[in-house]
Enzyme design. Structure first.
Site, PDB file in Angstrom:
ATOM      1  N   GLY A  58      58.465 -48.952  51.193  1.00 37.80           N
ATOM      2  CA  GLY A  58      57.416 -49.037  52.188  1.00 37.80           C
ATOM      3  C   GLY A  58      56.906 -50.021  52.351  1.00 37.80           C
ATOM      4  CB  SER A 125      62.664 -51.998  50.123  1.00 35.17           C
ATOM      5  OG  SER A 125      62.099 -52.446  51.626  1.00 35.17           O
ATOM      6  CD1 TRP A 126      56.047 -50.342  48.594  1.00 33.17           C
ATOM      7  CD2 TRP A 126      55.456 -52.564  48.840  1.00 33.17           C
ATOM      8  NE1 TRP A 126      54.812 -50.596  47.963  1.00 33.17           N
ATOM      9  CE2 TRP A 126      54.458 -52.007  48.090  1.00 33.17           C
ATOM     10  CE3 TRP A 126      55.263 -53.943  49.189  1.00 33.17           C
ATOM     11  CZ2 TRP A 126      53.183 -52.758  47.713  1.00 33.17           C
ATOM     12  CZ3 TRP A 126      53.956 -54.501  48.589  1.00 33.17           C
ATOM     13  CH2 TRP A 126      52.908 -53.742  47.842  1.00 33.17           C
ATOM     14  CG  ASP A 281      68.598 -55.759  53.705  1.00 33.77           C
ATOM     15  OD1 ASP A 281      67.882 -55.431  54.919  1.00 33.77           O
ATOM     16  OD2 ASP A 281      68.146 -55.529  52.549  1.00 33.77           O
ATOM     17  CG  HIS A 309      66.847 -52.225  53.672  1.00 35.30           C
ATOM     18  ND1 HIS A 309      66.325 -53.347  52.701  1.00 35.30           N
ATOM     19  CD2 HIS A 309      65.970 -51.457  53.707  1.00 35.30           C
ATOM     20  CE1 HIS A 309      65.128 -53.042  52.449  1.00 35.30           C
ATOM     21  NE2 HIS A 309      64.731 -51.949  52.944  1.00 35.30           N
TER      22      HIS A 309
END
Length: 334
Positions: A58, A125-126, A281, A309
């Site tokens: 996120g 990711s986040w 990505d 990703h």
């Protein structure tokens, strides 16, 4: 502890490792963390297994059952939780006291609540941003790090994905992303979206959230939009995801300066780490992972050549499953 005879499923793509079988939680509930927030958490695997925590993406995403399957739960004790305002955490989509530093302390609250001294931290990711920030802040509580799709949350990365860069690879998806924003406001898309996602008008929020979420969904995988997680099409999920994500990005991740993570790598250099990155990505391009690897040569580094990703792409699954298996052999540090 003896090696479990169970083996993960093997994908058809060149004998790569696949996900472990589906497991159900043995414990779940809500933990009060302050400012009116309650975070939902669950535990899977062996109660006496090697502890690990999974940090979802996120900001604004949520945990799901697939995240449990990167681990051999006959050997791991796995904790997962929905971050503030996300998933089953309450209140939904809340921005109140919702910052990187609040989330870091939530991770600590959960660790203490579960009675754990240290754990392996897994995030993509986040989730990789939060894992790194947590480890820098509490290095004595991290036994190992497993990172995927590295995101350092710098201005350069945000500009690439939300202003200019990825737009040149996906002009059709970019056109849909721009649609809710008048031309005169498109010079700063994050600010324009933040204005709408924090509107008191639910319809304005919903329109912006749908477009924001679709942009990420359309670019997440080299397998195309059909690989977009179904939740991106659910309006309640989209609103929470887009509101919280844009809130963090409009505030620079709440870091004291741009590039804060790389500036603090020395604090975690001693921690065993695995970095897995898709070559193609587009959401979090390879440059960030490469910069982290350059600053932290002790970390194991693997580029998956046929992946973007998404964590569920076969090459990413293979690399992450191998990493979680290897991390089982990391000796506890005093």
């Amino acid at each position: 502890m003896q090696r479990s005879p169970s083996l993960p499923e093997v994908s058809a793509a060149g004998g790569r490792r696949g996900l472990y079988p589906v497991v159900d939680p043995f414990n779940s509930g809500w933990l009060q963390v302050g400012s009116g927030h309650e975070i939902y958490f669950e535990e899977c695997g062996r109660q006496d297994g090697k502890p690990a925590v999974v940090l979802h993406g996120g900001p604004g995403g949520a945990i799901n059952p697939t995240m449990r399957r990167f681990f051999d739960t006959e050997r791991w004790r796995l904790a997962l939780f929905d971050q503030r305002g996300c998933g089953r955490s309450r209140p939904n989509a809340s921005l109140e006291d919702n910052t990187t530093w609040a989330l870091i302390e939530d991770i600590e609250r959960l660790r203490v609540h579960l009675g754990l001294e240290k754990w392996t931290v897994f995030g993509g990711s986040w989730g990789s941003t939060l894992a790194l920030a947590y480890a820098i802040t509490h290095p004595d509580r991290v036994e190992a790090l497993i990172l995927r799709g590295v995101f350092l949350l710098t201005r350069k990365e945000l500009h690439w994905f939300y202003q200019e860069g990825a737009s040149m690879l996906f002009p059709d998806a970019w056109e849909r992303y721009c649609a809710p924003i008048p031309p005169e406001e498109r010079g700063d898309m994050i600010t324009a979206y933040h204005k709408r996602l924090t509107s008191r008008d639910r319809a304005v929020q919903a329109e912006a959230a749908a477009a924001w979420s679709q942009w990420e969904g359309d670019t997440i995988s080299i397998r195309g939009p059909e690989a977009r997680p179904a939740k991106f099409d659910e309006i309640d999920f989209a609103v929470a995801f887009a509101r919280i994500e844009c809130h963090f990005f409009a505030n620079g991740g709440f870091f004291p300066k741009d590039g804060w993570i790389l500036d603090n790598v020395d604090k975690i250099r001693h921690i065993p780490a695995w970095i897995v990155q898709g070559r193609f990505d587009v959401v979090t391009p390879l440059q960030a992972a490469w910069s982290l690897k350059t600053a932290w040569p002790q970390a194991r580094f693997e580029v998956v050549w046929d992946a973007g990703h998404a964590s569920t792409e076969p090459g990413i699954v293979d690399a992450l499953v191998r990493a979680t298996d290897q991390a089982l052999d990391v000796a506890p540090r005093a």
